[in-house]
Design a protein around this motif. Structure first.
Motif, PDB file in Angstrom:
ATOM      1  N   LYS A  74       0.824  -1.212   0.000  1.00  0.00           N
ATOM      2  CA  LYS A  74       0.000   0.000   0.000  1.00  0.00           C
ATOM      3  C   LYS A  74       0.860   1.264   0.000  1.00  0.00           C
ATOM      4  N   ALA A  75       2.063   1.169   0.568  1.00  0.00           N
ATOM      5  CA  ALA A  75       2.969   2.322   0.622  1.00  0.00           C
ATOM      6  C   ALA A  75       3.746   2.506  -0.680  1.00  0.00           C
ATOM      7  N   GLY A  76       3.629   1.559  -1.602  1.00  0.00           N
ATOM      8  CA  GLY A  76       4.319   1.692  -2.875  1.00  0.00           C
ATOM      9  C   GLY A  76       5.658   0.993  -2.950  1.00  0.00           C
ATOM     10  N   VAL A  77       5.915   0.085  -2.029  1.00  0.00           N
ATOM     11  CA  VAL A  77       7.182  -0.652  -2.034  1.00  0.00           C
ATOM     12  C   VAL A  77       7.203  -1.641  -3.199  1.00  0.00           C
ATOM     13  N   ASP A  78       8.356  -1.760  -3.851  1.00  0.00           N
ATOM     14  CA  ASP A  78       8.495  -2.636  -5.015  1.00  0.00           C
ATOM     15  C   ASP A  78       8.910  -4.054  -4.655  1.00  0.00           C
ATOM     16  N   VAL A  79       9.752  -4.192  -3.628  1.00  0.00           N
ATOM     17  CA  VAL A  79      10.341  -5.487  -3.280  1.00  0.00           C
ATOM     18  C   VAL A  79      10.242  -5.675  -1.773  1.00  0.00           C
ATOM     19  N   ILE A  80       9.901  -6.883  -1.355  1.00  0.00           N
ATOM     20  CA  ILE A  80       9.834  -7.203   0.075  1.00  0.00           C
ATOM     21  C   ILE A  80      10.863  -8.270   0.383  1.00  0.00           C
ATOM     22  N   GLU A  81      11.609  -8.039   1.464  1.00  0.00           N
ATOM     23  CA  GLU A  81      12.583  -9.029   1.918  1.00  0.00           C
ATOM     24  C   GLU A  81      12.229  -9.483   3.332  1.00  0.00           C
ATOM     25  N   ILE A  82      12.302 -10.776   3.552  1.00  0.00           N
ATOM     26  CA  ILE A  82      12.101 -11.366   4.881  1.00  0.00           C
ATOM     27  C   ILE A  82      13.470 -11.524   5.533  1.00  0.00           C
ATOM     28  N   HIS A  83      13.597 -11.036   6.755  1.00  0.00           N
ATOM     29  CA  HIS A  83      14.878 -11.088   7.470  1.00  0.00           C
ATOM     30  C   HIS A  83      14.928 -12.358   8.320  1.00  0.00           C
ATOM     31  N   ALA A  84      15.735 -13.319   7.867  1.00  0.00           N
ATOM     32  CA  ALA A  84      15.912 -14.558   8.631  1.00  0.00           C
ATOM     33  C   ALA A  84      17.393 -14.785   8.907  1.00  0.00           C
ATOM     34  N   ALA A  85      18.112 -13.702   9.147  1.00  0.00           N
ATOM     35  CA  ALA A  85      19.563 -13.774   9.338  1.00  0.00           C
ATOM     36  C   ALA A  85      19.965 -13.102  10.646  1.00  0.00           C
ATOM     37  N   HIS A  86      21.264 -13.161  10.927  1.00  0.00           N
ATOM     38  CA  HIS A  86      21.939 -12.345  11.945  1.00  0.00           C
ATOM     39  C   HIS A  86      21.388 -12.518  13.356  1.00  0.00           C
ATOM     40  N   GLY A  87      20.846 -13.697  13.630  1.00  0.00           N
ATOM     41  CA  GLY A  87      20.409 -13.987  14.982  1.00  0.00           C
ATOM     42  C   GLY A  87      19.095 -13.372  15.382  1.00  0.00           C
ATOM     43  N   TYR A  88      18.307 -12.897  14.437  1.00  0.00           N
ATOM     44  CA  TYR A  88      16.974 -12.384  14.751  1.00  0.00           C
ATOM     45  C   TYR A  88      15.970 -13.532  14.737  1.00  0.00           C
ATOM     46  N   LEU A  89      14.713 -13.250  15.010  1.00  0.00           N
ATOM     47  CA  LEU A  89      13.761 -14.290  15.411  1.00  0.00           C
ATOM     48  C   LEU A  89      13.712 -15.496  14.474  1.00  0.00           C
ATOM     49  N   LEU A  90      13.564 -15.274  13.176  1.00  0.00           N
ATOM     50  CA  LEU A  90      13.434 -16.418  12.277  1.00  0.00           C
ATOM     51  C   LEU A  90      14.713 -17.249  12.259  1.00  0.00           C
ATOM     52  N   HIS A  91      15.861 -16.581  12.336  1.00  0.00           N
ATOM     53  CA  HIS A  91      17.122 -17.310  12.456  1.00  0.00           C
ATOM     54  C   HIS A  91      17.176 -18.069  13.780  1.00  0.00           C
ATOM     55  N   GLN A  92      16.690 -17.465  14.836  1.00  0.00           N
ATOM     56  CA  GLN A  92      16.680 -18.124  16.144  1.00  0.00           C
ATOM     57  C   GLN A  92      15.898 -19.435  16.094  1.00  0.00           C
ATOM     58  N   PHE A  93      14.797 -19.439  15.342  1.00  0.00           N
ATOM     59  CA  PHE A  93      14.023 -20.666  15.205  1.00  0.00           C
ATOM     60  C   PHE A  93      14.768 -21.703  14.369  1.00  0.00           C
ATOM     61  N   LEU A  94      15.524 -21.268  13.370  1.00  0.00           N
ATOM     62  CA  LEU A  94      16.226 -22.201  12.500  1.00  0.00           C
ATOM     63  C   LEU A  94      17.332 -22.953  13.235  1.00  0.00           C
ATOM     64  N   SER A  95      17.974 -22.301  14.180  1.00  0.00           N
ATOM     65  CA  SER A  95      19.175 -22.852  14.802  1.00  0.00           C
ATOM     66  C   SER A  95      18.861 -23.707  16.029  1.00  0.00           C
ATOM     67  N   PRO A  96      19.423 -24.920  16.102  1.00  0.00           N
ATOM     68  CA  PRO A  96      19.242 -25.735  17.306  1.00  0.00           C
ATOM     69  C   PRO A  96      19.942 -25.154  18.526  1.00  0.00           C
ATOM     70  N   ILE A  97      20.828 -24.182  18.305  1.00  0.00           N
ATOM     71  CA  ILE A  97      21.496 -23.532  19.431  1.00  0.00           C
ATOM     72  C   ILE A  97      20.524 -22.631  20.182  1.00  0.00           C
ATOM     73  N   SER A  98      19.685 -21.908  19.455  1.00  0.00           N
ATOM     74  CA  SER A  98      18.746 -20.984  20.087  1.00  0.00           C
ATOM     75  C   SER A  98      17.328 -21.532  20.171  1.00  0.00           C
ATOM     76  N   ASN A  99      17.042 -22.589  19.450  1.00  0.00           N
ATOM     77  CA  ASN A  99      15.708 -23.192  19.458  1.00  0.00           C
ATOM     78  C   ASN A  99      15.760 -24.509  20.220  1.00  0.00           C
TER      79      ASN A  99
END
Length: 458
Positions: free
Chosen positions: A223-248
């Motif tokens: 709605k704001a006119g953004v052309d590309v969307i990226e999902i952040h699953a890196a650098h120890g943030y939430l989605l990365h935390q779920f991926l890793s057996p160290i943090s999950n």
């Protein structure tokens, strides 16, 4: 009197800015000799004018509370817009929280409320008016949330880097896949010295809310006119935390096996793809490895590594992901990587992933981050750039590295399809123009700058 079409305004924005006769950063003439780096790339219904992308970079410059909380400001128009003016193909807005407690700091942007759309739209309008595309990185910081902007703790004279309630933090609402003092990012908790708060484990219902809030933020982005969307699953943030057996350390359907640990990521991808137009490209940024394989913790619990990323990468095309943005690290302070001696480590990993995906005849673009200037290895241009010769040598190295990564000429396979550059744009907003100059590519400049191009010197 000049023809009116030479001073045509960009349409559909509430102020005058002239339409460039030629998009800045594009070659004046495309030929077989043009480096791939400066050739256009179509992704779904959008076209990058070259292969150089401004990666998301935290600015810690939005209001921490009140009616303007999390909303982009003129600071973002000025900084992000400047990269668009000077030729970057795609300019990303920094990690943007899909929930209030998903921000890295109280001063990070958010997109959990319709009131935040207008600030993003203002940035998107200007970036697009300069011929560039605008992207947004949607994120949830998880256990790395409620930290202070880097300069705040210093000014306050604090040992801790955590953001407490007095500066807009949410110490009681930090969430992660697993909870408790042992799940602090640092690995231990000290009331004065830690940078992070102990997280609480997300409930299954809260996980479903995270998925839906990613989708709602994606809808607001469109709605704001953004052309590309990226999902952040890196650098120890939430989605990365779920991926890793160290943090999950979960024992339900979101923890344990590879399938369970990747479940949240795939649910987020599907939810976003379902609400955004088919014409909108979807990127995914992942830490391809945690660099924890050789640590005691990694040997005990396992870790997220390149092979894990390849397994995910091969599933992405069927889910509607167009590009994998390959980064690394960030989920634990014990990661073992020597940035000085690993030079193009991330680029080599990106190349490995690209080859693995292509070997299965899958269509997935690969983005590489970590140029010489990004990792800051063995280069004098920043700390010791005392002479013109050193500066010229630095830009030569940058230009050649960027060209080599993306070039597919003479039968060679590129290491990546696009490059993402971050900190070097902070130092040199005109980096695209400098690289073009060094590679001998005559590119268009902004219409307002044309008076200087006949005497171009850097």
């Amino acid at each position: 009197m000049a023809p009116s079409n030479l001073n045509t305004p960009v349409p559909d924005i509430p102020y005058f800015t002239p339409q460039h006769l030629h998009s800045p950063g594009t070659p004046k003439e495309l030929s077989s000799k043009t480096p791939t780096l400066f050739t256009p790339l179509q992704i779904r219904n959008v076209t990058l004018r070259n292969r150089i992308i401004v990666a998301p970079m935290c600015q810690y410059s939005t209001a921490p509370s009140g009616p303007e909380i999390g909303a982009l400001t003129d600071w973002h128009v000025a900084t992000l817009g400047h990269y668009a003016i000077k030729g970057a193909a795609l300019v990303f807005v920094e990690a943007t929280g899909v929930q209030p407690n998903g921000r890295i700091s109280p001063n990070c942007p958010g997109l959990w409320d319709d009131a935040q759309i207008e600030g993003l739209k203002r940035v998107a309008d200007f970036v697009r008016s300069q011929g560039a595309l605008v992207g947004i990185q949607l994120a949830h910081a998880g256990r790395k949330s409620s930290t202070a902007a880097p300069w705040v703790s210093t000014i306050l004279g604090r040992k801790s880097k955590r953001a407490d309630k007095d500066i807009g933090g949410w110490p009681d609402d930090v969430k992660g896949p697993s909870g408790g003092v042992g799940q602090v990012w640092d690995g231990f908790f000290d009331s004065e010295q830690n940078r992070f708060w102990p997280p609480k484990a997300l409930t299954t219902q809260e996980i479903k809310e995270v998925v839906q809030d990613f989708a709602k933020a994606a809808d607001r982005s469109v709605k704001a006119g953004v052309d590309v969307i990226e999902i952040h699953a890196a650098h120890g943030y939430l989605l990365h935390q779920f991926l890793s057996p160290i943090s999950n350390r979960r024992t339900d359907e979101y923890g344990g096996s590879f399938e369970n640990r990747t479940r949240l990521l795939f649910e987020v991808i599907k939810a976003i793809r379902n609400v955004i137009p088919a014409s909108t490209p979807l990127f995914l940024r992942m830490s391809s490895t945690e660099f924890m394989e050789d640590t005691d913790l990694g040997k005990e619990l396992g870790s997220w590594d390149v092979e894990s990323t390849i397994k995910v990468a091969k599933q992405l095309p069927a889910l509607g992901v167009d590009l994998l943005d390959v980064s690394s690290g960030g989920n634990h302070p014990d990661q073992r990587i020597d940035g000085f001696n690993t030079k193009d480590c991330q680029v080599k990993i990106a190349d490995r992933i690209r080859n693995a995906v292509h070997a299965d005849n899958l269509k997935l673009l690969i983005g590489a981050v970590g140029l010489i200037t990004e990792a800051e290895q063995a280069r004098d241009i920043v700390e010791q750039a005392g002479t013109v010769a050193q500066l010229e040598n630095g830009i030569h190295e940058e230009a050649e590295a960027a060209k080599e990564m993306t070039d597919a000429k003479d039968g060679k396979q590129p290491m990546a399809d696009v490059i993402l550059v971050a900190r070097q744009f902070l130092r040199e907003p005109e980096w695209v123009l400098k690289v073009a100059w060094k590679l001998g590519v005559d590119v268009w400049w902004p219409s307002q700058f044309m008076r200087v191009t006949t005497r171009l010197q850097f």
